[in-house]
Motif scaffolding. Structure first.
Motif, PDB file in Angstrom:
ATOM      1  N   MET A  74      -5.661  -7.018  -1.713  1.00  0.00           N
ATOM      2  CA  MET A  74      -4.298  -7.035  -2.237  1.00  0.00           C
ATOM      3  C   MET A  74      -4.004  -8.333  -2.977  1.00  0.00           C
ATOM      4  O   MET A  74      -3.188  -8.351  -3.908  1.00  0.00           O
ATOM      5  N   VAL A  92       2.134 -14.824  -5.308  1.00  0.00           N
ATOM      6  CA  VAL A  92       1.872 -13.483  -4.752  1.00  0.00           C
ATOM      7  C   VAL A  92       0.452 -13.406  -4.199  1.00  0.00           C
ATOM      8  O   VAL A  92       0.234 -12.923  -3.083  1.00  0.00           O
ATOM      9  N   PHE A 152      -5.441  -7.599  -6.400  1.00  0.00           N
ATOM     10  CA  PHE A 152      -4.777  -6.452  -7.023  1.00  0.00           C
ATOM     11  C   PHE A 152      -3.340  -6.779  -7.422  1.00  0.00           C
ATOM     12  O   PHE A 152      -2.912  -6.500  -8.554  1.00  0.00           O
ATOM     13  N   SER A 153      -2.575  -7.362  -6.506  1.00  0.00           N
ATOM     14  CA  SER A 153      -1.163  -7.637  -6.788  1.00  0.00           C
ATOM     15  C   SER A 153      -1.007  -8.668  -7.904  1.00  0.00           C
ATOM     16  O   SER A 153      -0.158  -8.505  -8.797  1.00  0.00           O
ATOM     17  N   VAL A 198      -1.790  -6.998 -11.255  1.00  0.00           N
ATOM     18  CA  VAL A 198      -0.740  -6.085 -11.732  1.00  0.00           C
ATOM     19  C   VAL A 198       0.427  -6.859 -12.333  1.00  0.00           C
ATOM     20  O   VAL A 198       0.894  -6.545 -13.440  1.00  0.00           O
ATOM     21  N   ILE A 199       0.911  -7.892 -11.635  1.00  0.00           N
ATOM     22  CA  ILE A 199       2.076  -8.603 -12.160  1.00  0.00           C
ATOM     23  C   ILE A 199       1.702  -9.458 -13.375  1.00  0.00           C
ATOM     24  O   ILE A 199       2.504  -9.606 -14.302  1.00  0.00           O
ATOM     25  N   TRP A 216      -6.022  -7.351   2.903  1.00  0.00           N
ATOM     26  CA  TRP A 216      -5.178  -8.403   2.336  1.00  0.00           C
ATOM     27  C   TRP A 216      -5.913  -9.174   1.240  1.00  0.00           C
ATOM     28  O   TRP A 216      -5.302  -9.579   0.249  1.00  0.00           O
ATOM     29  N   CYS A 243      -0.733 -13.203   0.018  1.00  0.00           N
ATOM     30  CA  CYS A 243      -1.697 -12.239   0.565  1.00  0.00           C
ATOM     31  C   CYS A 243      -2.876 -12.944   1.232  1.00  0.00           C
ATOM     32  O   CYS A 243      -3.369 -12.502   2.275  1.00  0.00           O
TER      33      CYS A 243
END
Length: 218
Positions: A165, A145, A168-169, A172-173, A162, A149
């Motif tokens: 992200m 992920v 961040f992404s 989160v996961i 990006w 990005c």
């Protein structure tokens, strides 16, 4: 001890080989892939030290803070930082899938050394199997992920968005995975189901990155 060492290293190398071979353009230089792998391994000790300090000082000890900040944000930010300054800014990083490959290499370097140290202490093949299924593969999937990005950032006018992200992404996961393990420490099924979902997402992102390459470089 040899069996434990092989059990610790094999999952990371197997996953790295898989994602390396999924690159549909020309093969990336192995030297750079290995550099990213080693860079990820180097991060283990400073991150372990910081996390140990958090525990000793009683900081970020609640389930949410431990999962999303003390573990996920700390680890994913340092991996992002290492990837950005060791490979992203160089010309070898030139297509959409490169983000996935180098992020996975860095993350698996981290996961492999962490796994080795963990199994060195606990010395259990049963634990080795579960760690291969959960933490090691999890680190690779978080990296897919993040790497997707990063690949988008390299070819987008919204590069900063990006790049943000990417961190961040992955945070989160990763944090959600750790939160599940903290809340259900004796139940493996929720974490396994989450990993299955992440594999589905990761394979879709791999396909999307390769499709973007075909469109860009055909």
């Amino acid at each position: 001890m040899i069996a434990i060492a092989l059990s610790a290293v094999a999952p990371g190398l197997a996953l790295l080989s898989y994602f390396y071979l999924r690159h549909e353009l020309e093969a990336e230089p192995l030297g750079y892939v290995i550099r990213s792998f080693v860079a990820g391994a180097v991060l283990v000790f400073p991150i372990m030290f910081i996390q140990y300090a958090f525990v000793e000082e009683g900081v970020l000890t609640g389930p949410f803070w431990q999962a999303y900040v003390a573990t996920a944000l700390l680890e994913e930010f340092f991996k992002w930082f290492m990837i950005y300054y060791t490979i992203y800014i160089h010309k070898v990083f030139d297509d959409y899938y490169d983000g996935i490959l180098y992020a996975v290499a860095c993350s698996l370097g981290f996961a492999t050394l962490e796994n080795f140290l963990y199994l060195w202490v606990y010395d259990s093949l049963e634990i080795a199997i579960w760690r291969a299924i959960l933490p090691v593969s999890g680190h690779a999937l978080f990296a897919v992920v993040m790497g997707y990005c990063l690949g988008r950032a390299k070819h987008s006018a919204r590069e900063r968005l990006w790049l943000f992200m990417a961190v961040f992404s992955a945070t989160v996961i990763h944090g959600t995975f750790d939160f599940i393990l903290i809340l259900e420490p004796n139940q493996k099924l929720p974490a396994v189901l989450y990993i299955v979902i992440l594999w589905t997402v990761a394979l879709l992102l791999v396909r999307a990155a390769n499709l973007s390459n075909r469109r860009q470089f055909k």
